[in-house]
Motif scaffolding. Structure first.
Motif, mmCIF file in Angstrom:
data_model
loop_
_atom_site.group_PDB
_atom_site.id
_atom_site.type_symbol
_atom_site.label_atom_id
_atom_site.label_comp_id
_atom_site.label_asym_id
_atom_site.label_seq_id
_atom_site.Cartn_x
_atom_site.Cartn_y
_atom_site.Cartn_z
ATOM 1 N N ASP A 53 0.774 -1.043 0.142
ATOM 2 C CA ASP A 53 -0.192 -0.025 0.099
ATOM 3 C C ASP A 53 1.024 1.177 -0.130
ATOM 4 O O ASP A 53 1.430 1.332 0.784
ATOM 5 C CB ASP A 53 -1.218 0.130 1.393
ATOM 6 N N VAL A 54 0.849 2.458 -1.110
ATOM 7 C CA VAL A 54 1.530 3.945 -1.554
ATOM 8 C C VAL A 54 1.017 4.313 -0.356
ATOM 9 O O VAL A 54 -0.097 5.015 0.367
ATOM 10 C CB VAL A 54 1.206 4.156 -2.683
ATOM 11 N N GLN A 55 2.190 5.071 0.014
ATOM 12 C CA GLN A 55 2.144 5.726 2.022
ATOM 13 C C GLN A 55 3.118 6.790 1.838
ATOM 14 O O GLN A 55 4.374 6.214 0.744
ATOM 15 C CB GLN A 55 1.649 5.217 2.853
ATOM 16 N N GLY A 56 3.347 8.238 2.127
ATOM 17 C CA GLY A 56 4.590 9.131 1.641
ATOM 18 C C GLY A 56 4.692 10.361 0.951
ATOM 19 O O GLY A 56 3.368 10.366 0.107
ATOM 20 N N SER A 57 5.654 10.332 1.073
ATOM 21 C CA SER A 57 5.640 11.980 0.214
ATOM 22 C C SER A 57 7.106 11.632 -0.279
ATOM 23 O O SER A 57 8.160 11.304 0.009
ATOM 24 C CB SER A 57 5.387 13.197 0.513
ATOM 25 N N ILE A 58 8.022 12.458 -1.565
ATOM 26 C CA ILE A 58 9.130 12.550 -1.678
ATOM 27 C C ILE A 58 9.525 14.489 -1.563
ATOM 28 O O ILE A 58 8.408 14.844 -2.200
ATOM 29 C CB ILE A 58 8.863 11.754 -3.251
ATOM 30 N N GLN A 59 10.368 14.385 -1.526
ATOM 31 C CA GLN A 59 10.910 16.109 -2.184
ATOM 32 C C GLN A 59 11.849 15.874 -2.595
ATOM 33 O O GLN A 59 13.165 15.056 -2.817
ATOM 34 C CB GLN A 59 11.476 16.018 -0.628
ATOM 35 N N PHE A 60 11.665 17.229 -4.002
ATOM 36 C CA PHE A 60 12.935 17.278 -4.747
ATOM 37 C C PHE A 60 12.317 18.543 -5.337
ATOM 38 O O PHE A 60 11.321 19.604 -5.645
ATOM 39 C CB PHE A 60 12.042 16.257 -5.937
ATOM 40 N N SER A 61 13.660 19.240 -6.230
ATOM 41 C CA SER A 61 13.695 20.497 -7.009
ATOM 42 C C SER A 61 14.492 19.871 -8.153
ATOM 43 O O SER A 61 14.846 18.702 -8.722
ATOM 44 C CB SER A 61 13.683 21.423 -6.230
ATOM 45 N N ILE A 62 13.946 20.119 -9.568
ATOM 46 C CA ILE A 62 13.711 20.838 -10.854
ATOM 47 C C ILE A 62 14.454 21.286 -11.170
ATOM 48 O O ILE A 62 13.767 23.042 -11.243
ATOM 49 C CB ILE A 62 12.906 19.341 -12.238
ATOM 50 N N ASN A 63 15.539 21.768 -12.275
ATOM 51 C CA ASN A 63 15.935 22.890 -12.737
ATOM 52 C C ASN A 63 16.980 22.577 -14.430
ATOM 53 O O ASN A 63 17.030 21.360 -14.465
ATOM 54 C CB ASN A 63 17.256 23.653 -11.739
ATOM 55 N N TYR A 64 16.705 23.645 -15.007
ATOM 56 C CA TYR A 64 17.045 23.545 -16.392
ATOM 57 C C TYR A 64 18.369 23.987 -16.453
ATOM 58 O O TYR A 64 18.127 25.375 -16.393
ATOM 59 C CB TYR A 64 16.638 23.657 -17.261
ATOM 60 N N VAL A 65 19.517 23.945 -16.786
ATOM 61 C CA VAL A 65 21.373 24.834 -16.649
ATOM 62 C C VAL A 65 21.422 24.479 -18.030
ATOM 63 O O VAL A 65 21.511 23.764 -19.169
ATOM 64 C CB VAL A 65 21.887 23.866 -16.008
ATOM 65 N N GLN A 66 20.408 25.520 -18.149
ATOM 66 C CA GLN A 66 20.748 26.110 -20.219
ATOM 67 C C GLN A 66 22.569 26.723 -20.675
ATOM 68 O O GLN A 66 22.515 25.861 -21.829
ATOM 69 C CB GLN A 66 20.535 27.870 -20.395
ATOM 70 N N LYS A 67 23.631 26.641 -19.979
ATOM 71 C CA LYS A 67 24.718 26.113 -19.437
ATOM 72 C C LYS A 67 25.389 25.169 -20.529
ATOM 73 O O LYS A 67 26.041 24.698 -21.170
ATOM 74 C CB LYS A 67 25.105 27.365 -18.997
ATOM 75 N N LEU A 68 24.791 24.515 -19.482
ATOM 76 C CA LEU A 68 25.514 22.688 -19.752
ATOM 77 C C LEU A 68 24.233 22.160 -20.897
ATOM 78 O O LEU A 68 24.370 21.064 -21.004
ATOM 79 C CB LEU A 68 25.541 21.616 -18.479
ATOM 80 N N ARG A 69 23.108 22.822 -21.010
ATOM 81 C CA ARG A 69 21.600 22.057 -21.526
ATOM 82 C C ARG A 69 21.475 20.821 -21.139
ATOM 83 O O ARG A 69 21.544 20.072 -22.037
ATOM 84 C CB ARG A 69 22.128 21.853 -23.620
ATOM 85 N N GLU A 70 21.744 21.144 -19.840
ATOM 86 C CA GLU A 70 20.984 20.001 -19.175
ATOM 87 C C GLU A 70 20.127 19.642 -18.357
ATOM 88 O O GLU A 70 19.363 21.320 -17.597
ATOM 89 C CB GLU A 70 22.821 19.132 -18.149
ATOM 90 N N PHE A 71 18.840 18.896 -17.966
ATOM 91 C CA PHE A 71 17.129 19.305 -16.927
ATOM 92 C C PHE A 71 18.362 18.271 -15.540
ATOM 93 O O PHE A 71 18.996 16.906 -15.529
ATOM 94 C CB PHE A 71 16.690 18.415 -17.657
ATOM 95 N N HIS A 72 18.348 18.832 -14.303
ATOM 96 C CA HIS A 72 18.661 18.554 -13.400
ATOM 97 C C HIS A 72 17.560 17.910 -12.350
ATOM 98 O O HIS A 72 16.698 18.823 -12.363
ATOM 99 C CB HIS A 72 19.614 19.304 -12.440
#
Length: 282
Positions: free
Chosen positions: A17-36
């Motif tokens: 049974d699913v419960q709980g939470s996840i903490q995260f952040s996202i960012n796009y780094v233009q200089k690297l052309r990377e999604f973090h």
């Protein structure tokens, strides 16, 4: 393929049974052309079988992911229902493509014996995301996942094409990139190998099951080359995403197993199937 069988199971995990939470952040780094994706921590995760201890990780993928960027994983954290990761998962991708995708973060309990338990997931529609917002997100996990799990247990009575054979199993979705190709470890000097290996395909939607096909083939690893011992193809028909292809040649038994799996989500569909020779094994 006379005298040879492969025992396998296919399905989706839903035993916890699913419960709980996840903490995260996202960012796009233009200089690297990377999604973090910065995965900070999970809180109050569901407890799997307590006899097996805790070993949890977070997996990310983008859907529909037409350029096959694949999945990323954090390290495995042990002995806690509140694992802290503080890890960055990276995708090299253009911001234009990213805005056509949905990010899925799923949490899993890792089992060294092959059966990983799904603990929940969250998704983020990146077409509507404000990438100037880089603050931490704390979202509840939910009980839905779209993946196919194939568990190859064992083979019996493989043909002895030489004095001793060293078999392994190869998995592939023939109409996708090389990233979909996986294989088990090689087992030495046996015609009755026990693999207990689970392979996962991410991001396959229910609507895709009518036109997808998974190929499993058994090979003998020799010093100079590998020799095909037999295989099977699990699928529903003869067309691959609208196109007729000669390699979607599933037998009635193989079609029946695929149909049982599709009709029973979150349950294992088990079968013992005969291996056969395939003229164009991938």
């Amino acid at each position: 393929f006379s005298g040879s069988v492969m025992t396998m199971e296919s399905g989706d995990f839903g035993s916890v049974d699913v419960q709980g939470s996840i903490q995260f952040s996202i960012n796009y780094v233009q200089k690297l052309r990377e999604f973090h994706i910065f995965v900070a921590q999970c809180r109050d995760l569901a407890a799997a079988d307590p006899k097996r201890g805790r070993s949890d990780y977070v997996k990310s993928y983008l859907v529909p992911d037409k350029i096959h960027l694949g999945k990323k994983k954090t390290s495995v954290k042990k002995k806690t229902l509140n694992p802290t990761f503080n890890e960055i998962l990276r995708y090299r991708v253009s911001s234009e493509y990213l805005r056509t995708q949905t990010l899925v973060l799923s949490v899993w309990h890792h089992d060294t014996f092959g059966r990983n338990n799904f603990l929940g997931e969250v998704d983020t529609d990146l077409s509507k995301w404000d990438f100037d917002h880089t603050h931490m997100n704390d979202l509840p996990l939910r009980a839905r996942v779209e993946e196919i799990h194939i568990w190859v247990k064992e083979c019996k009575s493989l043909p002895l094409i030489r004095a001793t054979i060293d078999p392994y199993v190869k998995f592939v979705l023939p109409d996708t990139s090389r990233k979909s190709r996986q294989k088990t470890r090689v087992l030495r000097r046996t015609a009755d190998p026990v693999f207990n290996h689970t392979m996962v395909y991410d991001g396959i939607r229910e609507m895709d099951l009518a036109e997808a096909c998974v190929e499993l083939s058994v090979w003998d690893r020799d010093k100079l080359a590998s020799s095909l011992l037999g295989g099977l193809r699990l699928g529903a028909g003869t067309r691959s995403y609208g196109s007729a292809v000669d390699w979607m040649d599933s037998t009635p038994e193989e079609v029946a197993l695929w149909a049982r799996m599709a009709a029973s989500p979150n349950e294992w569909a088990e079968a013992v199937l005969p291996l056969r020779m395939m003229s164009s094994a991938k």
